[in-house]
Design a protein around this motif. Structure first.
Motif, PDB file in Angstrom:
ATOM      1  N   LEU A 150      19.955  -9.822  -5.267  1.00 45.07           N
ATOM      2  CA  LEU A 150      19.417 -11.112  -5.716  1.00 45.07           C
ATOM      3  C   LEU A 150      18.488 -10.943  -6.919  1.00 45.07           C
ATOM      4  CD1 LEU A 150      18.629 -12.763  -2.252  1.00 45.07           C
ATOM      5  CD2 LEU A 150      20.535 -13.285  -3.789  1.00 45.07           C
ATOM      6  N   VAL A 151      17.656  -9.889  -6.881  1.00 46.45           N
ATOM      7  CA  VAL A 151      16.731  -9.648  -7.995  1.00 46.45           C
ATOM      8  C   VAL A 151      17.516  -9.306  -9.260  1.00 46.45           C
ATOM      9  CG1 VAL A 151      14.886  -8.155  -8.833  1.00 46.45           C
ATOM     10  CG2 VAL A 151      14.844  -8.970  -6.472  1.00 46.45           C
ATOM     11  N   GLN A 152      18.593  -8.513  -9.114  1.00 53.05           N
ATOM     12  CA  GLN A 152      19.413  -8.168 -10.275  1.00 53.05           C
ATOM     13  C   GLN A 152      20.038  -9.412 -10.905  1.00 53.05           C
ATOM     14  OE1 GLN A 152      22.227  -5.307  -8.818  1.00 53.05           O
ATOM     15  NE2 GLN A 152      20.823  -3.570  -9.014  1.00 53.05           N
ATOM     16  N   GLU A 153      20.549 -10.313 -10.057  1.00 48.59           N
ATOM     17  CA  GLU A 153      21.147 -11.540 -10.588  1.00 48.59           C
ATOM     18  C   GLU A 153      20.111 -12.432 -11.263  1.00 48.59           C
ATOM     19  OE1 GLU A 153      23.130 -13.388  -7.371  1.00 48.59           O
ATOM     20  OE2 GLU A 153      24.685 -11.834  -7.177  1.00 48.59           O
ATOM     21  N   GLU A 154      18.935 -12.545 -10.662  1.00 47.77           N
ATOM     22  CA  GLU A 154      17.887 -13.369 -11.270  1.00 47.77           C
ATOM     23  C   GLU A 154      17.431 -12.795 -12.606  1.00 47.77           C
ATOM     24  OE1 GLU A 154      14.827 -13.553  -8.393  1.00 47.77           O
ATOM     25  OE2 GLU A 154      15.945 -14.856  -7.001  1.00 47.77           O
ATOM     26  N   ASN A 155      17.235 -11.475 -12.672  1.00 50.63           N
ATOM     27  CA  ASN A 155      16.806 -10.849 -13.926  1.00 50.63           C
ATOM     28  C   ASN A 155      17.868 -10.975 -15.012  1.00 50.63           C
ATOM     29  OD1 ASN A 155      14.500 -10.154 -12.595  1.00 50.63           O
ATOM     30  ND2 ASN A 155      14.956  -7.973 -12.456  1.00 50.63           N
ATOM     31  N   GLU A 156      19.131 -10.855 -14.618  1.00 51.64           N
ATOM     32  CA  GLU A 156      20.210 -10.982 -15.601  1.00 51.64           C
ATOM     33  C   GLU A 156      20.273 -12.399 -16.158  1.00 51.64           C
ATOM     34  OE1 GLU A 156      23.328  -9.925 -18.044  1.00 51.64           O
ATOM     35  OE2 GLU A 156      22.035  -8.639 -16.824  1.00 51.64           O
ATOM     36  N   ALA A 157      20.115 -13.388 -15.276  1.00 50.28           N
ATOM     37  CA  ALA A 157      20.115 -14.779 -15.750  1.00 50.28           C
ATOM     38  C   ALA A 157      18.920 -15.058 -16.661  1.00 50.28           C
ATOM     39  CB  ALA A 157      20.096 -15.726 -14.548  1.00 50.28           C
ATOM     40  N   GLU A 158      17.762 -14.511 -16.292  1.00 53.16           N
ATOM     41  CA  GLU A 158      16.587 -14.688 -17.144  1.00 53.16           C
ATOM     42  C   GLU A 158      16.768 -13.996 -18.491  1.00 53.16           C
ATOM     43  OE1 GLU A 158      11.748 -13.831 -16.920  1.00 53.16           O
ATOM     44  OE2 GLU A 158      13.086 -13.276 -15.261  1.00 53.16           O
ATOM     45  N   TYR A 159      17.391 -12.840 -18.477  1.00 47.78           N
ATOM     46  CA  TYR A 159      17.636 -12.098 -19.730  1.00 47.78           C
ATOM     47  C   TYR A 159      18.567 -12.880 -20.651  1.00 47.78           C
ATOM     48  CZ  TYR A 159      19.458  -8.410 -22.775  1.00 47.78           C
ATOM     49  OH  TYR A 159      19.859  -7.682 -23.858  1.00 47.78           O
ATOM     50  N   GLN A 160      19.612 -13.471 -20.093  1.00 51.73           N
ATOM     51  CA  GLN A 160      20.542 -14.259 -20.907  1.00 51.73           C
ATOM     52  C   GLN A 160      19.852 -15.501 -21.482  1.00 51.73           C
ATOM     53  OE1 GLN A 160      23.472 -13.311 -21.827  1.00 51.73           O
ATOM     54  NE2 GLN A 160      23.632 -11.510 -20.502  1.00 51.73           N
ATOM     55  N   ARG A 161      19.010 -16.136 -20.672  1.00 49.67           N
ATOM     56  CA  ARG A 161      18.270 -17.303 -21.181  1.00 49.67           C
ATOM     57  C   ARG A 161      17.292 -16.894 -22.278  1.00 49.67           C
ATOM     58  NH1 ARG A 161      18.018 -18.580 -15.585  1.00 49.67           N
ATOM     59  NH2 ARG A 161      15.884 -17.783 -15.510  1.00 49.67           N
ATOM     60  N   ALA A 162      16.664 -15.732 -22.106  1.00 49.99           N
ATOM     61  CA  ALA A 162      15.712 -15.267 -23.119  1.00 49.99           C
ATOM     62  C   ALA A 162      16.413 -14.938 -24.430  1.00 49.99           C
ATOM     63  CB  ALA A 162      14.955 -14.049 -22.600  1.00 49.99           C
ATOM     64  N   LEU A 163      17.615 -14.394 -24.342  1.00 51.16           N
ATOM     65  CA  LEU A 163      18.347 -14.093 -25.563  1.00 51.16           C
ATOM     66  C   LEU A 163      18.583 -15.358 -26.388  1.00 51.16           C
ATOM     67  CD1 LEU A 163      21.082 -11.509 -24.430  1.00 51.16           C
ATOM     68  CD2 LEU A 163      19.083 -11.070 -25.859  1.00 51.16           C
ATOM     69  N   VAL A 164      18.969 -16.422 -25.705  1.00 51.87           N
ATOM     70  CA  VAL A 164      19.241 -17.675 -26.420  1.00 51.87           C
ATOM     71  C   VAL A 164      17.959 -18.277 -26.972  1.00 51.87           C
ATOM     72  CG1 VAL A 164      20.176 -19.988 -26.174  1.00 51.87           C
ATOM     73  CG2 VAL A 164      21.280 -18.076 -24.997  1.00 51.87           C
ATOM     74  N   SER A 165      16.907 -18.317 -26.144  1.00 50.89           N
ATOM     75  CA  SER A 165      15.664 -18.960 -26.572  1.00 50.89           C
ATOM     76  C   SER A 165      14.990 -18.195 -27.707  1.00 50.89           C
ATOM     77  CB  SER A 165      14.707 -19.083 -25.383  1.00 50.89           C
ATOM     78  OG  SER A 165      14.388 -17.795 -24.874  1.00 50.89           O
TER      79      SER A 165
END
Length: 808
Positions: A258-273
Motif C-alpha cells: 500500500l505504501v509503495q502504491e501511495e508513493n508512486e501515485a504521489e511521485y506521478q502527481r509531483a512530476l506533473v505539478s
C-alpha cells in the motif's frame, strides 16, 4: 544490509569484468567454463539480492534506479548462459565444483522470478480477465461448462425424501450391526473365560505391569521418532496453521504494498505539478536564455563555415546536441567530412565503367596483403583463432550506469527543450531562406507521420473485435494459475561426476525449471531484457507423456501475466479452411499477441505439424497446415515483440528433423524424474493431498519402486488413494506404501527403449551433433598426444642405446 551487500558484490564483479589490462586469450576450455560459471553464479546471487531490495523499497526514485540495475543483471545472466551453451554445446550445465569453491548450496542455483512482472501489471491483468470473462459469457462458454437442470418443487422434495430415508436406513443398519457384534462378543467371553478370583495385590501388580509396559513402549516410540526427525530420516509433522511470525510478515508485506502504491501515485502527481510550475514560472526566462545561446552558436558556425548549419533532428537529440560543448572548428570539421563523403558517393556513381580495372587492382592488393600476412602477421592470426575472449556485452553498460547512479555521480539534467527546438528550427529555416536561399525539407516527414497516426487508430479500433473472435473460436484461452515453483524437482548431484567419466547424464527436473526461467520468464517479463538479450522466438519442450510439459506452458503465462494462444493441430482442425483463411488467422493471432504482449503461442503435439508421413487416422485433421506459413510469420517477430512460440511434443522422432529444428531452435529435453526428484515429489503430493507422514509410510521405498514413472503417474495414484473416506481413517489406520502399488500397476511406465529413443533423437539435433563432434575432436587430440608420447619415449631409448655402445 541487503542493499549494501548487493552493491558491494556488484562493484567487485564489475572490477573483474573490466580488468585494468586486456586479458590474454584462453585456450583451455575447462578454464573458460570455470570463469563463465563463476560469473554466472555471482550474478545470480546479486540478482536475488536486488530483487528482494526492489520488492522492499518504497521510495519511487530508488525503485527506478534499482530496476535499471536489475534489468542489466538479468540480461547479463542470459548472455553468460548463452556463452556457456556455445562453449559446451549443451543446454544443461553442472556446477558442483564451482558451488563448493564459492561455498554455496544447490538452492542458490535457482533463478529467482521478480514479483514485479505481475504485481506492477495487476490492474491491466484484471481488466483483461474481466474482458475475457465477458466475451466467454457472451459466447455461451460458461453455460456449456456448468449445466444446471431445473425441476419442479414436488420432484425436488421427493428426491430429498429419498436421500434422507436412505441415509437414516444406513445409519440404523450400522448401529444394529455394532450392537449385535457387542452382544456376540459378550456371550463368547462369558462362555469361554471362567470366573477367577485374584488377590488384590496380585491384580494390582498385573495392572501396573501392563500399564508400565504400555507407557514405556509409547515413550520409546516417541523418543525414536524425535531422533529420526533430528537425523533427517523422517519428515517432521508441521502444523497446518501459519505461525505468528508468518502472519506478522504477511501483514507487513500488505502494508508495504500500500505504501509503495501511495508513493508512486504521489511521485506521478509531483512530476506533473513540478513540470507545470517550472513551465509557468521559470519557463519564459529559460526559453529566452536558450534561444540566445542557440543564436550565438549559429552565428559562430556561420562565421567559421560561411553558411548556417542544419538544426539537429529530434532523433539526434535536438538542442541537446548543440550544448555538447562543440567549438565552431569541430562543427566545420564535421561538415567538411560530410562533404567529402558526398563527393566520394558521386565519384563511385560516375566510375562504374571502370569497374574491371579496379577489380584487378584490388586483386593485386589482396595478393600483397596475403604475402605480408604470411611473412609477419601469421602468428597474431593464429593466436586470435585459438584463444577465447569474452565477447562484448549489451548489458554491462547498463549495469555500470546504474552503479554510478547509485553512487550519485551522475547529475540530473533537465532536457525538456521541445518548445525551444521548434521555435529555433523555424528561426533557422527563416534565416536560410533569407540568407542562403534554401528550402525546408520537412513536408514529407509530416505526411508520413499523419499516415502512421491513421494506421494506429485503425489498429486500436479493430483490436477488441479480433480479441473477441479469437476467444470465441477457442484460440485465446485462459491459462491455469500455476507457479513455476510447483514444478517439483531435485538438483542433479552426479552431473559433474558423470561428465568427468565421459558419460552424458540425463538432466534433472531442477535444471529444466531453471531453463524455463532463463529462456522464457525473464525475457517475457522485461521489455529491456528482451530487446538486448539473444533473441529467442521459439522453444520446444520434448519428453514422454506426463513429465509436465503443458504445466510449464501455463507456468510461463502465470509468472509473466502473458496471454495464451492455442494453435495446436487438434484445435485447428476444421477451423479457417483454406490457405488464405489460415494466413488471416496467423496474422490475427500475431497481431493481437504483439498488441497485448507478453504473449505465449502454444502448439501442442508440435511434431504433427512436421510429420514425415501423415497417418491415415489423422488425414482429416490436416496436421501439416502450419508448416509453410509458420516459418514466414516467425520472420516478422522482432526483438521488441515479447512473443514466444512454445511447442510441446511427446514423440519428436516422428517429425522431419530438418524443418522441425529450423523452426524450434531451442530444444529442452525433459526426462522422467530421478530418485531424488521422486522422493521430493511423493512428499509434496502427499502433504498437499492431506496425508499424514508417519513412520509406517516408507517414502524411500515408494521412490525406489516408482523408477520409470512420471509425475503424472504419481499424481494419479495419489488422487486415487487419498479419497475423503481414506483421509478420515488416518487416526486409526495410518497410510502405508503398499496402498499406492495397485493404482501404479495399472499404468505403463516410461521404458528404457523410449528413453533411448529420445536420447538418439536429441543427438541428431544441431546442438547434439555439435556436442558429438566436439567430443570426437577431444578424443582424437588425446589419442594423438598418446602417440607423440610413445614416439618421444622411443627416441629416448634409441639415444640411450647409442650412448651405451660408445661407452663400451
Amino acid at each position: 544490509w541487503r542493499d549494501s551487500s548487493a552493491h558491494g558484490a556488484l562493484e567487485d564483479l564489475l572490477v573483474d569484468e573490466h580488468p585494468p589490462t586486456a586479458p590474454r586469450p584462453l585456450k583451455d576450455r575447462l578454464q573458460v567454463f570455470q570463469g563463465l560459471a563463476t560469473f554466472y553464479l555471482k550474478y545470480l546471487q546479486i540478482f536475488r539480492s536486488l530483487e528482494a531490495v526492489y520488492d522492499q523499497i518504497v521510495h519511487p526514485q530508488k525503485r527506478r534506479m534499482v530496476r535499471h540495475v536489475l534489468d542489466g543483471v538479468m540480461g547479463r545472466i542470459l548472455e553468460l548462459k548463452n556463452e556457456m551453451v556455445e562453449l559446451e554445446f549443451s543446454e544443461f550445465h553442472y556446477f558442483d565444483d564451482v558451488l563448493q569453491d564459492l561455498k554455496l548450496t544447490p538452492e542458490d542455483l535457482e533463478v529467482p522470478i521478480p514479483q514485479y512482472f505481475v504485481r506492477e501489471r495487476m490492474r491491466v491483468l484484471r481488466d483483461r480477465e474481466k474482458m475475457l470473462a465477458h466475451v466467454m459469457a457472451k459466447g455461451g462458454h460458461i453455460e456449456q461448462e456448468v449445466s444446471v437442470q431445473t425441476m419442479c418443487l414436488e420432484e425436488a422434495v421427493r428426491v430429498l425424501q429419498v436421500c434422507e430415508r436412505a441415509r437414516q436406513g444406513r445409519l440404523r443398519h450400522r448401529f444394529m450391526k455394532e450392537i449385535r457384534q457387542a452382544e456376540e462378543e459378550g456371550s463368547q467371553a462369558k462362555s469361554q473365560t471362567p470366573i477367577s478370583t485374584l488377590d488384590p495385590d496380585q491384580a494390582a501388580t498385573r495392572i501396573q505391569k501392563v500399564w508400565r509396559g504400555y507407557s514405556q513402549r509409547k515413550r520409546t516410540r516417541r523418543e525414536r521418532l524425535e531422533e529420526m526427525v533430528f537425523l533427517g530420516m523422517v519428515e517432521p509433522c508441521l502444523p497446518c496453521l501459519p505461525s505468528v511470525a508468518q502472519l506478522k510478515a504477511q501483514q507487513v508485506e500488505t502494508t508495504r504494498r500500500l505504501v509503495q502504491e501511495e508513493n508512486e501515485a504521489e511521485y506521478q502527481r509531483a512530476l506533473v505539478s513540478i513540470k507545470e510550475s517550472v513551465r509557468t514560472v521559470d519557463g519564459p526566462d529559460l526559453r529566452e536564455t536558450l534561444q540566445e545561446q542557440i543564436r550565438q552558436w549559429f552565428i559562430e558556425c556561420r562565421d567559421a563555415t560561411g553558411k548556417f548549419p542544419d538544426f539537429p533532428n529530434a532523433e539526434d537529440g535536438g538542442s541537446t546536441a548543440i550544448f555538447a560543448q562543440k567549438t565552431p572548428d569541430q562543427v566545420a570539421a564535421e561538415l567538411a567530412a560530410k562533404e567529402e563523403e558526398k563527393e566520394k558517393k558521386r565519384k563511385d556513381n560516375t566510375n562504374k565503367d571502370k569497374k574491371g580495372g579496379k577489380d584487378r587492382k584490388d586483386q593485386k592488393k589482396d595478393k600483397k596483403g596475403k604475402s605480408k600476412q604470411k611473412k609477419g602477421g601469421k602468428e597474431d592470426g593464429e593466436e586470435e583463432e585459438k584463444g577465447w575472449k569474452m565477447p562484448p556485452s549489451n548489458f554491462l553498460p547498463t549495469v555500470v550506469e546504474g552503479n554510478k547512479m547509485y553512487k550519485g555521480e551522475l547529475e540530473s539534467r533537465y532536457d525538456d527543450h521541445s518548445n525551444v527546438d521548434e521555435l529555433m528550427r523555424q528561426e533557422v529555416k527563416n534565416l536560410k531562406l533569407a540568407v542562403d536561399r534554401e528550402k525546408g525539407k520537412k513536408k514529407k516527414k509530416g505526411k508520413k507521420g499523419g499516415k502512421k497516426v491513421k494506421s494506429r487508430s485503425a489498429l486500436n479500433s479493430t483490436l477488441e473485435s479480433l480479441y473477441e473472435e479469437l476467444v470465441l473460436e477457442g484460440f485465446l484461452i485462459r491459462p491455469l494459475n500455476i507457479k513455476l515453483s510447483e514444478y517439483i524437482g531435485e538438483f542433479s548431484y552426479l552431473g559433474t561426476t558423470l561428465r568427468q567419466a565421459d558419460i552424458e547424464p540425463m538432466p534433472s527436473l531442477s535444471d529444466v525449471r531453471q531453463l524455463i526461467a532463463l529462456y522464457g520468464i525473464l525475457p517475457l517479463g522485461s521489455q529491456s531484457v528482451h530487446q538486448k538479450a539473444p533473441l529467442m522466438k521459439t522453444l520446444l519442450l520434448a519428453g514422454p507423456g506426463g513429465v509436465g510439459k503443458r504445466m510449464l506452458v501455463h507456468a510461463l503465462c502465470t509468472e509473466t501475466g502473458a496471454n495464451l494462444f492455442n494453435l495446436s493441430p487438434r484445435n485447428l482442425s476444421g477451423k479457417y479452411p483454406g490457405r488464405s483463411c489460415l494466413q488471416y488467422l496467423l496474422h490475427m493471432v500475431f497481431k493481437v499477441a504483439r498488441q497485448l504482449q507478453p504473449s505465449v503461442i502454444w502448439i501442442g503435439d508440435a511434431e504433427k505439424t512436421f510429420y514425415k508421413k501423415v497417418p491415415k487416422l489423422e488425414k482429416e485433421m490436416e496436421p501439416k497446415r502450419l508448416k509453410k506459413d509458420l516459418v514466414k510469420v516467425l520472420k516478422s517477430v522482432k526483438p521488441e515483440d515479447r512473443v514466444l512460440v512454445v511447442g510441446t511434443s511427446r514423440r519428436p522422432f516422428d517429425a522431419d528433423l530438418k524443418p522441425f529444428c529450423k523452426v524450434y531452435r531451442k530444444i529442452i529435453l525433459i526426462p522422467r524424474p530421478d530418485y531424488a526428484s521422486r522422493l521430493v515429489l511423493w512428499r509434496e503430493l502427499l502433504c498437499g493431498g492431506g496425508a499424514r507422514l508417519t513412520p509406517s509410510l516408507d517414502l524411500s521405498s515408494l521412490a525406489k519402486v516408482t523408477d520409470g514413472y512420471t509425475q503424472g503417474h504419481i499424481l494419479q495414484a495419489v488422487r486415487q488413494v487419498l479419497i475423503p473416506r481414506r483421509l478420515a481413517q488416518q487416526n486409526t489406520r495410518p497410510l502405508t506404501a503398499e496402498e499406492f502399488i495397485p493404482p501404479l500397476a495399472r499404468q505403463d511406465p516410461v521404458y528404457k527403449e523410449e528413453e533411448e529413443a529420445f536420447k538418439m533423437w536429441y543427438g541428431k539435433t544441431p546442438l547434439g551433433k555439435k556436442r558429438a563432434r566436439a567430443a570426437k575432436a577431444i578424443e582424437e587430440e588425446g589419442e594423438s598426444g598418446k602417440d607423440k608420447d610413445k614416439r618421444g619415449s622411443g627416441k629416448k631409448t634409441g639415444k640411450e642405446e647409442k650412448n651405451k655402445k660408445k661407452n663400451k
